[in-house]
Motif scaffolding. Structure first.
Motif, mmCIF file in Angstrom:
data_model
loop_
_atom_site.group_PDB
_atom_site.id
_atom_site.type_symbol
_atom_site.label_atom_id
_atom_site.label_comp_id
_atom_site.label_asym_id
_atom_site.label_seq_id
_atom_site.Cartn_x
_atom_site.Cartn_y
_atom_site.Cartn_z
ATOM 1 N N MET A 118 0.807 -1.156 -0.058
ATOM 2 C CA MET A 118 0.057 0.070 0.020
ATOM 3 C C MET A 118 0.856 1.381 0.020
ATOM 4 O O MET A 118 1.836 1.239 0.685
ATOM 5 N N VAL A 119 0.153 2.207 -0.604
ATOM 6 C CA VAL A 119 1.148 3.669 -0.418
ATOM 7 C C VAL A 119 -0.135 4.650 -0.015
ATOM 8 O O VAL A 119 -1.293 4.670 -0.801
ATOM 9 N N PHE A 120 0.239 5.414 1.073
ATOM 10 C CA PHE A 120 -0.455 6.371 1.575
ATOM 11 C C PHE A 120 -0.140 7.613 1.214
ATOM 12 O O PHE A 120 1.103 7.822 1.414
ATOM 13 N N MET A 121 -1.003 8.644 0.773
ATOM 14 C CA MET A 121 -0.547 9.803 0.076
ATOM 15 C C MET A 121 -1.379 11.012 0.392
ATOM 16 O O MET A 121 -2.545 10.869 0.986
ATOM 17 N N VAL A 122 -0.870 12.292 0.209
ATOM 18 C CA VAL A 122 -1.845 13.571 0.421
ATOM 19 C C VAL A 122 -1.616 14.195 -0.986
ATOM 20 O O VAL A 122 -0.242 14.034 -1.812
ATOM 21 N N GLY A 123 -2.574 15.040 -1.276
ATOM 22 C CA GLY A 123 -2.341 15.846 -2.512
ATOM 23 C C GLY A 123 -3.146 17.106 -2.582
ATOM 24 O O GLY A 123 -3.819 17.181 -1.724
ATOM 25 N N GLU A 182 -3.308 29.023 -9.794
ATOM 26 C CA GLU A 182 -2.400 30.106 -9.460
ATOM 27 C C GLU A 182 -1.719 29.703 -8.022
ATOM 28 O O GLU A 182 -1.177 28.784 -7.650
ATOM 29 N N GLU A 183 -1.863 30.671 -7.141
ATOM 30 C CA GLU A 183 -1.444 30.462 -5.871
ATOM 31 C C GLU A 183 -2.491 29.951 -4.750
ATOM 32 O O GLU A 183 -2.238 29.767 -3.514
ATOM 33 N N CYS A 184 -3.603 29.612 -5.235
ATOM 34 C CA CYS A 184 -4.780 29.354 -4.382
ATOM 35 C C CYS A 184 -4.922 27.784 -4.388
ATOM 36 O O CYS A 184 -5.318 27.050 -5.635
ATOM 37 N N THR A 185 -4.962 27.272 -3.202
ATOM 38 C CA THR A 185 -5.287 25.673 -3.052
ATOM 39 C C THR A 185 -6.903 25.625 -3.249
ATOM 40 O O THR A 185 -7.546 26.090 -2.193
ATOM 41 N N ILE A 186 -7.243 24.853 -4.155
ATOM 42 C CA ILE A 186 -8.747 24.775 -4.394
ATOM 43 C C ILE A 186 -9.143 23.420 -3.839
ATOM 44 O O ILE A 186 -10.579 23.099 -3.553
ATOM 45 N N ALA A 187 -8.228 22.235 -3.617
ATOM 46 C CA ALA A 187 -8.818 20.939 -3.226
ATOM 47 C C ALA A 187 -7.480 20.293 -2.262
ATOM 48 O O ALA A 187 -6.539 20.489 -2.927
ATOM 49 N N THR A 188 -7.662 19.441 -1.452
ATOM 50 C CA THR A 188 -7.046 18.631 -0.973
ATOM 51 C C THR A 188 -7.604 17.293 -0.827
ATOM 52 O O THR A 188 -8.590 17.175 -0.976
ATOM 53 N N CYS A 189 -6.515 16.225 -0.688
ATOM 54 C CA CYS A 189 -6.965 14.974 -0.554
ATOM 55 C C CYS A 189 -6.116 13.885 0.123
ATOM 56 O O CYS A 189 -4.765 14.629 0.476
ATOM 57 N N GLN A 190 -6.484 12.980 0.500
ATOM 58 C CA GLN A 190 -5.798 11.739 1.153
ATOM 59 C C GLN A 190 -6.079 10.475 0.367
ATOM 60 O O GLN A 190 -7.333 10.265 0.193
ATOM 61 N N GLY A 191 -5.366 9.821 0.037
ATOM 62 C CA GLY A 191 -5.576 8.697 -0.846
ATOM 63 C C GLY A 191 -4.856 7.317 -0.173
ATOM 64 O O GLY A 191 -3.860 7.699 0.053
ATOM 65 N N ILE A 192 -5.280 6.481 -0.335
ATOM 66 C CA ILE A 192 -4.675 4.872 -0.241
ATOM 67 C C ILE A 192 -4.671 4.300 -1.682
ATOM 68 O O ILE A 192 -5.585 4.043 -2.145
ATOM 69 N N PHE A 193 -3.415 3.836 -2.116
ATOM 70 C CA PHE A 193 -3.360 3.046 -3.322
ATOM 71 C C PHE A 193 -2.545 1.593 -2.842
ATOM 72 O O PHE A 193 -1.601 1.568 -2.436
ATOM 73 N N LYS A 194 -3.355 0.658 -3.669
ATOM 74 C CA LYS A 194 -2.782 -0.503 -3.732
ATOM 75 C C LYS A 194 -1.777 -1.145 -4.483
ATOM 76 O O LYS A 194 -2.150 -0.703 -5.823
ATOM 77 N N ILE A 195 -0.673 -1.500 -4.256
ATOM 78 C CA ILE A 195 0.311 -1.920 -5.463
ATOM 79 C C ILE A 195 -0.161 -3.400 -5.892
ATOM 80 O O ILE A 195 -0.350 -4.079 -5.011
ATOM 81 N N VAL A 196 -0.463 -3.301 -7.332
ATOM 82 C CA VAL A 196 -1.165 -4.781 -7.835
ATOM 83 C C VAL A 196 0.251 -5.283 -8.362
ATOM 84 O O VAL A 196 0.913 -5.026 -9.359
ATOM 85 N N ARG A 197 0.704 -6.339 -7.505
ATOM 86 C CA ARG A 197 1.737 -7.232 -7.982
ATOM 87 C C ARG A 197 1.270 -8.406 -8.832
ATOM 88 O O ARG A 197 0.236 -9.133 -8.550
ATOM 89 N N GLU A 198 2.127 -8.753 -9.635
ATOM 90 C CA GLU A 198 1.898 -10.202 -10.368
ATOM 91 C C GLU A 198 1.864 -11.328 -9.294
ATOM 92 O O GLU A 198 2.805 -11.426 -8.568
ATOM 93 N N PRO A 199 0.858 -12.461 -9.247
ATOM 94 C CA PRO A 199 0.800 -13.382 -8.478
ATOM 95 C C PRO A 199 2.121 -14.342 -8.579
ATOM 96 O O PRO A 199 2.555 -14.199 -9.671
#
Length: 134
Positions: free
Chosen positions: A107-112, A117-134
């Motif tokens: 897993m990868v835990f992220m913020v974005g 321009e100089e104004c933040t219009i949105a923020t987020c937190q995300g969790i991403f699963k690394i898809v590995r070959e079986p």
């Protein structure tokens, strides 16, 4: 509004982002920025950029950053929490950035954030699963 896209690389993607895009990218200070120029196709009934457009940009940007962090291994979104702080308008360049907060083997835990321009219009937190070959 005339947008200067010099230094940005255009990506013509398939799927949803192909319909939303084109998407642009640029390496800045060792990190990546992802951009989208808002057009009439991105607007909601109020004439502002639709939250779904902003969320799609965040998801694409953070997924690409997770992919890079995972050694160019595909990653899929498990969770994405978005907060909208301000509006974006037609003709503006939306710039998404993100960073890895923590990573495990699977897993990868992220913020974005998305800025206009100089104004933040949105923020987020995300969790991403690394898809590995079986």
């Amino acid at each position: 509004m005339d947008i200067d896209l010099s230094g940005w690389r255009e990506h013509k993607l398939g799927g949803l982002m192909g319909a939303v895009g084109p998407l642009f990218s640029k390496k800045v200070d060792g990190g990546w920025q992802y951009g989208l120029v808002a057009s009439d196709n991105h607007l909601n009934a109020a004439g502002l950029v639709h939250g779904g457009t902003i969320t799609a940009l965040l998801d694409q940007a953070l997924s690409a950053l997770a992919w890079h962090h995972a050694g160019k291994t595909p990653c899929v979104t498990v969770q994405l929490n978005s907060s909208f702080l301000d509006a974006a308008r037609c003709g503006e360049l939306l710039i998404a950035t993100g960073r890895v907060v923590r990573a495990t083997r699977s897993m990868v835990f992220m913020v974005g954030e998305v800025m206009v321009e100089e104004c933040t219009i949105a923020t987020c937190q995300g969790i991403f699963k690394i898809v590995r070959e079986p």
